[in-house]
Design an enzyme around this catalytic site. Sequence first.
Site, PDB file in Angstrom:
ATOM      1  N   GLY A  84       0.843  -1.121   0.137  1.00  0.00           N
ATOM      2  CA  GLY A  84      -0.124   0.074   0.011  1.00  0.00           C
ATOM      3  C   GLY A  84       0.910   1.123   0.037  1.00  0.00           C
ATOM      4  O   GLY A  84       1.949   1.419  -0.537  1.00  0.00           O
ATOM      5  N   SER A  85       0.270   2.233   0.942  1.00  0.00           N
ATOM      6  CA  SER A  85       0.765   3.735   0.601  1.00  0.00           C
ATOM      7  C   SER A  85       2.269   3.865   1.155  1.00  0.00           C
ATOM      8  O   SER A  85       3.067   4.672   0.730  1.00  0.00           O
ATOM      9  CB  SER A  85      -0.046   4.699   1.276  1.00  0.00           C
ATOM     10  OG  SER A  85      -1.282   4.715   0.779  1.00  0.00           O
ATOM     11  N   THR A  86       2.792   2.828   1.864  1.00  0.00           N
ATOM     12  CA  THR A  86       4.402   2.855   2.264  1.00  0.00           C
ATOM     13  C   THR A  86       4.959   2.807   0.962  1.00  0.00           C
ATOM     14  O   THR A  86       6.071   3.566   0.793  1.00  0.00           O
ATOM     15  CB  THR A  86       4.661   1.786   2.969  1.00  0.00           C
ATOM     16  OG1 THR A  86       4.331   0.514   2.481  1.00  0.00           O
ATOM     17  CG2 THR A  86       4.119   1.939   4.395  1.00  0.00           C
ATOM     18  N   LYS A 108       4.421   4.741  -1.663  1.00  0.00           N
ATOM     19  CA  LYS A 108       4.708   6.222  -2.212  1.00  0.00           C
ATOM     20  C   LYS A 108       6.194   6.777  -1.785  1.00  0.00           C
ATOM     21  O   LYS A 108       6.654   7.713  -2.713  1.00  0.00           O
ATOM     22  CB  LYS A 108       3.768   7.210  -1.647  1.00  0.00           C
ATOM     23  CG  LYS A 108       2.239   6.656  -2.287  1.00  0.00           C
ATOM     24  CD  LYS A 108       1.186   7.262  -1.666  1.00  0.00           C
ATOM     25  CE  LYS A 108      -0.090   6.673  -2.107  1.00  0.00           C
ATOM     26  NZ  LYS A 108      -1.319   7.164  -1.281  1.00  0.00           N
TER      27      LYS A 108
END
Lengths: 115, 569
Positions: free
Chosen positions: B274-276, B278
Amino acid sequence: MRLILLSALILVGLGTTLYQVKTGIDERQDRLQQLELRIADTKRDIAVLEAEWAYLSRPERVMTLSGDLLQMTPIGQDRILPLDAIPMRIEFGQTGLKKIVFNPVIQPQKKDQAE
Amino acid sequence: MNAPLQKLRQLILPPRPDPARSRRIAEGRLMIGCLVALGIFITIGVRIVGLADASASTRLAQSAAAITIERGRILDRKGRLLAGNLPITVLHADPSEIMDARDAAAKLAPFLNHHDHASLIKLLTKKTRYVELDRQLPPKRHAQILQLGIPGVYFAKGAVRVYPREHAAAHILGHVDTDNIGIAGIEKSLNAKLAAGEDVTLSIDLGLQAVIRREIQQQIDKFEAIGGAGILLDIKSGEMLAVASLPDFNPNQFALASDDMRFNRATKGLYEMGSTFKVLNTAIALESGAATTNQRFEVSKPMRVSRFTITDYHPHNKPLNVPEILIYSSNIGSARMAEAIGAETQRAFMDKLGLLDRLELELPEISRPLSPKRWHRTTTVTVSYGHGISISPAHLASAVAAASGNGQWIQPTLLKRQTGDSSLRLRVFSEQTARAVRSMMRLVISHEDGTGNFAEARGYMVGGKTGTAEKIQIGGYNKKANLATFVATFPVHDPRYVIVILVDEPKGQKHSHGYATAGWVVAPAIRRIVEQIAPMLGVLPVDEKSPLIRQKLLLDFTIGNEEATLASY
């Protein structure tokens, strides 16, 4: 004739020395074996104690014990200072020698007094 | 005077024979005597030497039998015992020497835990010469059985593998089978070395390991999660200081552990992070020149890529710049950045960061990431916010260490590295990019609109990124099963450590107002972990507002309507 007598004497001497060396070796080997056994025994004891110590010093156990029995908590960031931040007073004596005096500012803890 | 003496002599002694003849006879006798004596001495000498030699060789054989090579120990980086050997007594019997099996069984039965009278009779009447009655005989029982004096019952010294720290680092240590051969973890991967009697020193620090394990466990309990994992990585050396996977097991009772407990989520588990991701996306965009820190991307409308629609959790109606995309965790913004990067470049960076291949750790329990064979446009877009590619937490830690540390990817290890050890290093990002990335990561935690506020450990300059991903299930994503991840770097002004914490399927709780996002579930654990381990690691708290610290970070970001300062938390 003299040669024969001499060689016989030398032979006797050699035989005796050989015998003594042999018994000496025997004795030393016995001692060595004993020492080896003692070392092995001590090593076993060390292994047991080491395992026991490792088991008793488990961080989980120490954390629980220090929390329950000593009311210890993780240290807060406001209680950690680099050495440079601690005020040091430099005193010059009469002889000109420098004397550094550790002079931390200790503030009374009100929370403890309330309890 | 002479004459009377001569007479006397003749009276006592017989007359003298011929001197020359008598001399010959005497010499001959002496010669024979000497030869006999010589023969005797030589025989004795040979016998002595022979006997001495024989007794030495039998002794050597005996001592060789007594000293068997003991399996090497496993120690943590500070030399604390993690796996060792405990001496035990093995009770065994030779059934052919047992005279009355029934009687022997009756006598032995009360002292043995694993056998009763009937099973003992069966064992003692077997047609072999060796049966094992008890593998671990306590000393007291040993004495009692010795007292019974049953012929054919023997004691042997043995050693059993023990893991005195129990659950801590269980997955890393692994286990041995009954023949002391490693079957999991370090015990398996370094079996040859350990079996040769050599000790192994791990990169793991037991104290750090215990703190991280406890904090993850606490969050799992609080949020009724099914599991978790945590990694603490030294950015400069690539050493893993702590690797935790929960639920775990007690290696001393390996047989009781379920498959789920034995599964190492930290190195073998594959997750869509997921967003990690980014963080990596931002670093790649800056490094490849696809974006500059102040470049803005349009995020107001949901983005359609083939059959997917990409939306944001909190929609923004104006274009966001790169730090804002990271701080607000905008999926649309990340997707637009990824399109600017391009599929080829993105894939090349993923490859350099080791995210497309197995991470060569010293463990059998590692796995190859799941990534698409062909890198489509949808792949490029989804990978930017951590979907469409499944990696292990260890992968994430080493990739983020490169992006937020000094730009170098270092082959991680579980063994202690000597200072100056030449490990595999690969420059992936420039120092400047890494500095920009960690300054932005700091804002995720310190900025009031950041998603990771709860991770703020004052003074320790923690930077990070949250990631809350829906878990994959057959045919799509499960909206109810989340994976909460947090990746943190600290201290950001002098990056030394990366922490990855993952909590599997946390459920929203009253105390979290129903949220089960990484910001609520994992961020508080990060704060507590950093506060506890920083003093252990010798990281001193600093004043964030001091110019000395500020000059080490990039501060000219515009966040929201005002200039962001790192001090605004």
